[in-house]
Design a protein around this motif. Structure first.
Motif, mmCIF file in Angstrom:
data_model
loop_
_atom_site.group_PDB
_atom_site.id
_atom_site.type_symbol
_atom_site.label_atom_id
_atom_site.label_comp_id
_atom_site.label_asym_id
_atom_site.label_seq_id
_atom_site.Cartn_x
_atom_site.Cartn_y
_atom_site.Cartn_z
ATOM 1 N N TRP A 1 0.821 -1.205 0.000
ATOM 2 C CA TRP A 1 0.000 0.000 0.000
ATOM 3 C C TRP A 1 0.860 1.262 0.000
ATOM 4 O O TRP A 1 0.404 2.324 -0.415
ATOM 5 C CB TRP A 1 -0.942 0.007 1.212
ATOM 6 N N VAL B 1 -1.334 7.858 -2.810
ATOM 7 C CA VAL B 1 -2.731 7.955 -3.234
ATOM 8 C C VAL B 1 -3.227 9.399 -3.176
ATOM 9 O O VAL B 1 -4.363 9.679 -3.518
ATOM 10 C CB VAL B 1 -3.633 7.065 -2.346
ATOM 11 N N THR B 2 -2.384 10.291 -2.731
ATOM 12 C CA THR B 2 -2.783 11.682 -2.601
ATOM 13 C C THR B 2 -1.535 12.545 -2.573
ATOM 14 O O THR B 2 -0.437 12.057 -2.325
ATOM 15 C CB THR B 2 -3.606 11.902 -1.307
ATOM 16 N N GLU C 1 -11.300 11.445 -1.116
ATOM 17 C CA GLU C 1 -10.093 10.626 -1.027
ATOM 18 C C GLU C 1 -10.500 9.167 -1.219
ATOM 19 O O GLU C 1 -10.499 8.357 -0.291
ATOM 20 C CB GLU C 1 -9.395 10.860 0.315
ATOM 21 N N TRP C 2 -10.850 8.853 -2.455
ATOM 22 C CA TRP C 2 -11.470 7.566 -2.755
ATOM 23 C C TRP C 2 -10.525 6.386 -2.530
ATOM 24 O O TRP C 2 -10.957 5.317 -2.124
ATOM 25 C CB TRP C 2 -12.011 7.564 -4.182
ATOM 26 N N ASP C 3 -9.236 6.571 -2.809
ATOM 27 C CA ASP C 3 -8.295 5.470 -2.614
ATOM 28 C C ASP C 3 -8.156 5.115 -1.138
ATOM 29 O O ASP C 3 -8.141 3.934 -0.771
ATOM 30 C CB ASP C 3 -6.925 5.831 -3.200
ATOM 31 N N LYS D 1 -9.472 1.620 0.859
ATOM 32 C CA LYS D 1 -8.621 0.830 1.759
ATOM 33 C C LYS D 1 -9.228 0.736 3.155
ATOM 34 O O LYS D 1 -9.119 -0.298 3.825
ATOM 35 C CB LYS D 1 -7.210 1.425 1.792
ATOM 36 N N ASP E 1 -7.608 -6.669 -4.451
ATOM 37 C CA ASP E 1 -7.412 -5.230 -4.510
ATOM 38 C C ASP E 1 -8.577 -4.535 -3.800
ATOM 39 O O ASP E 1 -9.742 -4.889 -4.023
ATOM 40 C CB ASP E 1 -7.348 -4.781 -5.975
ATOM 41 N N ASP F 1 -10.043 -1.846 -4.377
ATOM 42 C CA ASP F 1 -10.993 -1.244 -5.312
ATOM 43 C C ASP F 1 -12.011 -2.247 -5.842
ATOM 44 O O ASP F 1 -13.034 -1.852 -6.416
ATOM 45 C CB ASP F 1 -10.254 -0.618 -6.494
#
Length: 334
Positions: A23, A28-29, A65-67, A71, A222, A224
């Protein structure tokens, strides 16, 4: 679980953290904390500083913050996954024994409701929970499972109405998704050897997988790919929103057809509440069924919930915990 979910997920991350090094392999941001210390550390900080779980999920949703949210949902699902050992050598870490394979109140409810009848084939079980405790009880009580080769989270007798094949006589509808529903990212090769189209993107960027399957474990998956609605106001699906909408419509159809409904323990939202639009509509349908003679029983130990069920929805009420209701009530299905 709503009250204790935050602590449960935080403890699970502590046990699972060393297995999630990948991860941190990408950012992711653009957030400086995440870029410097990694996704795992960012999630630890969020869980430590933003409580309860619903508020944290809302915080990430509002910031888009979708990722990170995917998670977080993945951690929640993993924390509730029943242990697979000895079927899987490297099992998920356990926070406690809440989800191990053992008889529970669901077993008693199913035995009492369907003890002398095969009418379960005409019943539809609708649960807003993400976990698989109900499915495990169905496997134990109605089919003497788990059978050889059947992993504990994956009950092959349950029809989730997500397009899986096989004889699945027990309908379990999960309008908010499930911890064991995964979108198939790879798919099977086409006959001509070409790569299959396995998923597409919604206008807002959410994935929509062509095939969804129930799996025994999330290990190696994953985040997602998880088909679940976020535990936050609005219950926004993380993926496959059209699939969850179809399941919601099927649940409402079942409510329209019902001659008997038992509602166990849910909070009764006020009209036009954004917390769960589907639930508001479903309860409205059930209230209209009462006027046609359908018996609707609402079970909850809380005074305010019972008063609202009785005076607003005109449901028959049982002011009891789920366990007390099962222990003291005659199986109404019979």
């Amino acid at each position: 679980m709503g009250i204790t979910l935050h602590d449960y997920v935080e403890r699970y991350l502590g046990k699972k953290c060393s297995e999630l090094r990948e991860w941190d392999s990408y950012d992711v941001t653009t957030d400086s904390v995440t870029a410097s210390h990694g996704v795992r550390n960012k999630l630890k900080q969020l869980l430590a500083n933003v409580q309860p779980f619903e508020r944290l999920a809302t915080h990430l949703s509002e910031r888009q913050e979708w990722d990170l949210l995917a998670k977080l949902n993945f951690l929640m699902a993993g924390s509730m996954t029943p242990p697979m050992f000895p079927l899987m050598r490297n099992d998920e870490p356990r926070v406690d024994d809440s989800f191990i394979e053992q008889p529970d109140i669901y077993d008693a409810f199913l035995r009492k409701s369907f003890a002398t009848s095969q009418e379960w084939s005409n019943a539809s079980l609708v649960t807003l929970n993400y976990d698989c405790l109900l499915e495990r009880a169905i496997c134990r009580v109605l089919f003497d499972g788990p059978h050889d080769g059947e992993s504990q989270c994956l009950c092959t007798h349950v029809n989730y109405c997500i397009g899986e094949k096989g004889d699945r006589p027990i309908e379990v509808l999960k309008p908010h998704g499930s911890i064991n529903w995964i979108g198939d990212l790879e798919g099977s090769a086409n006959d001509d050897g070409t790569i299959p189209i396995t998923h597409s993107l919604e206008a807002d960027g959410r994935p929509s997988y062509k095939q969804v399957q129930s799996v025994a474990s999330l290990i190696g998956r994953d985040p997602d790919e998880l088909i679940i609605a976020t535990y936050a106001p609005g219950k926004r699906p993380q993926a496959n929103p059209e699939l969850l909408l179809r399941i919601q419509e099927r649940a409402k159809s079942r409510a329209r057809e019902a001659v008997l409904v038992e509602i166990i323990g849910i909070h009764l939202p006020h009209e036009n509440a954004n917390d769960d639009p589907f639930l508001c509509e479903l309860l409205g349908l059930m209230a209209s069924k009462v006027k046609t003679g359908c018996r609707v029983i609402y079970v909850n130990p809380v005074d305010e919930e019972i008063k609202r069920a009785k005076h607003h929805y005109h449901f028959e009420t049982a002011q009891k915990t789920f366990r007390d209701y099962v222990d003291t009530s005659i199986g109404v299905m019979q």
